[in-house]
Design a protein around this motif. Sequence first.
Motif, PDB file in Angstrom:
ATOM      1  N   LYS A  20       0.807  -1.219   0.000  1.00  9.96           N
ATOM      2  CA  LYS A  20       0.000   0.000   0.000  1.00  9.96           C
ATOM      3  C   LYS A  20       0.840   1.269   0.000  1.00  9.96           C
ATOM      4  O   LYS A  20       0.376   2.315  -0.410  1.00  9.96           O
ATOM      5  CB  LYS A  20      -0.984   0.003   1.171  1.00  9.96           C
ATOM      6  N   ASP A  21       2.098   1.172   0.417  1.00  9.63           N
ATOM      7  CA  ASP A  21       2.987   2.332   0.412  1.00  9.63           C
ATOM      8  C   ASP A  21       4.017   2.259  -0.711  1.00  9.63           C
ATOM      9  O   ASP A  21       4.957   3.060  -0.753  1.00  9.63           O
ATOM     10  CB  ASP A  21       3.702   2.459   1.767  1.00  9.63           C
ATOM     11  N   GLY A  22       3.842   1.318  -1.631  1.00  9.29           N
ATOM     12  CA  GLY A  22       4.789   1.124  -2.719  1.00  9.29           C
ATOM     13  C   GLY A  22       4.695   2.196  -3.791  1.00  9.29           C
ATOM     14  O   GLY A  22       3.883   3.122  -3.714  1.00  9.29           O
ATOM     15  N   VAL A  23       5.520   2.038  -4.795  1.00 10.80           N
ATOM     16  CA  VAL A  23       5.573   2.979  -5.912  1.00 10.80           C
ATOM     17  C   VAL A  23       4.281   2.894  -6.715  1.00 10.80           C
ATOM     18  O   VAL A  23       3.821   1.809  -7.066  1.00 10.80           O
ATOM     19  CB  VAL A  23       6.780   2.648  -6.824  1.00 10.80           C
ATOM     20  N   PHE A  60     -12.331  -1.679  -2.032  1.00  8.12           N
ATOM     21  CA  PHE A  60     -11.465  -2.858  -1.974  1.00  8.12           C
ATOM     22  C   PHE A  60     -10.020  -2.437  -1.790  1.00  8.12           C
ATOM     23  O   PHE A  60      -9.612  -1.333  -2.176  1.00  8.12           O
ATOM     24  CB  PHE A  60     -11.620  -3.725  -3.233  1.00  8.12           C
ATOM     25  N   ALA A  61      -9.251  -3.302  -1.166  1.00  7.04           N
ATOM     26  CA  ALA A  61      -7.808  -3.132  -1.010  1.00  7.04           C
ATOM     27  C   ALA A  61      -7.237  -4.532  -0.835  1.00  7.04           C
ATOM     28  O   ALA A  61      -7.670  -5.275   0.050  1.00  7.04           O
ATOM     29  CB  ALA A  61      -7.482  -2.259   0.189  1.00  7.04           C
ATOM     30  N   PHE A  62      -6.310  -4.903  -1.703  1.00  2.00           N
ATOM     31  CA  PHE A  62      -5.710  -6.233  -1.612  1.00  2.00           C
ATOM     32  C   PHE A  62      -4.351  -6.261  -2.289  1.00  2.00           C
ATOM     33  O   PHE A  62      -4.039  -5.422  -3.137  1.00  2.00           O
ATOM     34  CB  PHE A  62      -6.628  -7.308  -2.204  1.00  2.00           C
ATOM     35  N   LEU A  63      -3.546  -7.231  -1.886  1.00  2.00           N
ATOM     36  CA  LEU A  63      -2.216  -7.443  -2.427  1.00  2.00           C
ATOM     37  C   LEU A  63      -2.217  -8.757  -3.178  1.00  2.00           C
ATOM     38  O   LEU A  63      -2.655  -9.781  -2.649  1.00  2.00           O
ATOM     39  CB  LEU A  63      -1.182  -7.481  -1.303  1.00  2.00           C
ATOM     40  N   LEU A  64      -1.744  -8.738  -4.423  1.00  2.00           N
ATOM     41  CA  LEU A  64      -1.612  -9.955  -5.212  1.00  2.00           C
ATOM     42  C   LEU A  64      -0.144 -10.348  -5.299  1.00  2.00           C
ATOM     43  O   LEU A  64       0.719  -9.493  -5.553  1.00  2.00           O
ATOM     44  CB  LEU A  64      -2.150  -9.758  -6.633  1.00  2.00           C
ATOM     45  N   SER A  65       0.121 -11.623  -5.102  1.00  2.00           N
ATOM     46  CA  SER A  65       1.478 -12.136  -5.302  1.00  2.00           C
ATOM     47  C   SER A  65       1.756 -12.189  -6.804  1.00  2.00           C
ATOM     48  O   SER A  65       0.822 -12.152  -7.612  1.00  2.00           O
ATOM     49  CB  SER A  65       1.596 -13.544  -4.703  1.00  2.00           C
ATOM     50  N   PRO A  66       3.017 -12.289  -7.206  1.00  2.00           N
ATOM     51  CA  PRO A  66       3.303 -12.418  -8.641  1.00  2.00           C
ATOM     52  C   PRO A  66       2.537 -13.576  -9.289  1.00  2.00           C
ATOM     53  O   PRO A  66       2.048 -13.444 -10.414  1.00  2.00           O
ATOM     54  CB  PRO A  66       4.812 -12.655  -8.694  1.00  2.00           C
ATOM     55  N   GLU A  67       2.393 -14.674  -8.580  1.00  2.00           N
ATOM     56  CA  GLU A  67       1.688 -15.836  -9.130  1.00  2.00           C
ATOM     57  C   GLU A  67       0.210 -15.550  -9.358  1.00  2.00           C
ATOM     58  O   GLU A  67      -0.399 -16.130 -10.254  1.00  2.00           O
ATOM     59  CB  GLU A  67       1.852 -17.046  -8.202  1.00  2.00           C
ATOM     60  N   GLU A  68      -0.383 -14.671  -8.572  1.00  2.00           N
ATOM     61  CA  GLU A  68      -1.785 -14.295  -8.744  1.00  2.00           C
ATOM     62  C   GLU A  68      -1.960 -13.206  -9.803  1.00  2.00           C
ATOM     63  O   GLU A  68      -3.080 -12.902 -10.193  1.00  2.00           O
ATOM     64  CB  GLU A  68      -2.358 -13.759  -7.425  1.00  2.00           C
ATOM     65  N   ALA A  69      -0.840 -12.622 -10.225  1.00  2.00           N
ATOM     66  CA  ALA A  69      -0.901 -11.499 -11.162  1.00  2.00           C
ATOM     67  C   ALA A  69      -0.288 -11.909 -12.508  1.00  2.00           C
ATOM     68  O   ALA A  69      -0.891 -12.654 -13.257  1.00  2.00           O
ATOM     69  CB  ALA A  69      -0.194 -10.285 -10.552  1.00  2.00           C
ATOM     70  N   LEU A 139       1.483  -6.792  -6.399  1.00  2.00           N
ATOM     71  CA  LEU A 139       0.652  -5.668  -6.816  1.00  2.00           C
ATOM     72  C   LEU A 139      -0.423  -5.361  -5.772  1.00  2.00           C
ATOM     73  O   LEU A 139      -1.221  -6.238  -5.427  1.00  2.00           O
ATOM     74  CB  LEU A 139      -0.009  -5.973  -8.161  1.00  2.00           C
ATOM     75  N   HIS A 140      -0.433  -4.133  -5.307  1.00  2.00           N
ATOM     76  CA  HIS A 140      -1.437  -3.696  -4.333  1.00  2.00           C
ATOM     77  C   HIS A 140      -2.475  -2.821  -5.030  1.00  2.00           C
ATOM     78  O   HIS A 140      -2.148  -1.775  -5.588  1.00  2.00           O
ATOM     79  CB  HIS A 140      -0.792  -2.910  -3.190  1.00  2.00           C
ATOM     80  N   PHE A 141      -3.722  -3.281  -5.010  1.00  2.00           N
ATOM     81  CA  PHE A 141      -4.847  -2.541  -5.582  1.00  2.00           C
ATOM     82  C   PHE A 141      -5.671  -1.946  -4.457  1.00  2.00           C
ATOM     83  O   PHE A 141      -5.908  -2.599  -3.437  1.00  2.00           O
ATOM     84  CB  PHE A 141      -5.749  -3.480  -6.399  1.00  2.00           C
TER      85      PHE A 141
END
Length: 167
Positions: A20-23, A60-69, A139-141
């Motif tokens: 959530k605080d990423g680029v 919504f707010a969620f983090l996807l791992s590379p495998e989910e993205a 990836l954080h959406f």
Amino acid sequence: MTISKHKVVTVHYTLRDGGKDGVMLEETLDGNPLSFIFGIGQMIPGFEGKLENLVTGDSFAFLLSPEEAYGGQKPNAIVDIPKSNFADSDGTLNQEVIAVGQSVRMKNQQGQSFQGTIIEDKGDTLVVDFNHPMAGKHLHFNGTIVNVREATMEERTHGYIQSDTHQ
């Protein structure tokens, strides 16, 4: 209306690399929202999975791992290509086109088109990365469901949204 297969979903979102605080990678908050037909492969499965069963107005707010993205980085998708492959019909190389950081589109012998990024200049060859730009990233959406509606029969048949008049 609940998000499920064949619904047109419209969202505003921010996308950040790593958390959530990423680029910041993308955002629609100051522009047009993203609209897509749910459940037909237009979006990455992890994104759709997190939105399923939400309704208009939900956040919504969620983090996807590379495998989910977009998957992990594939080492075999990074290749050395002779600079001569980038020459025009006169054999001239446009130095602006073949600079590190530039995107290039190439075709294989079967005619498939691939988008890559030049990551290194080795003199006679260029190293081009054909991995998806978001491969290997968490990836954080974060966003809001703007609207959910039934896709029209025409939209289902063609596989894309015909107009935004239904939003």
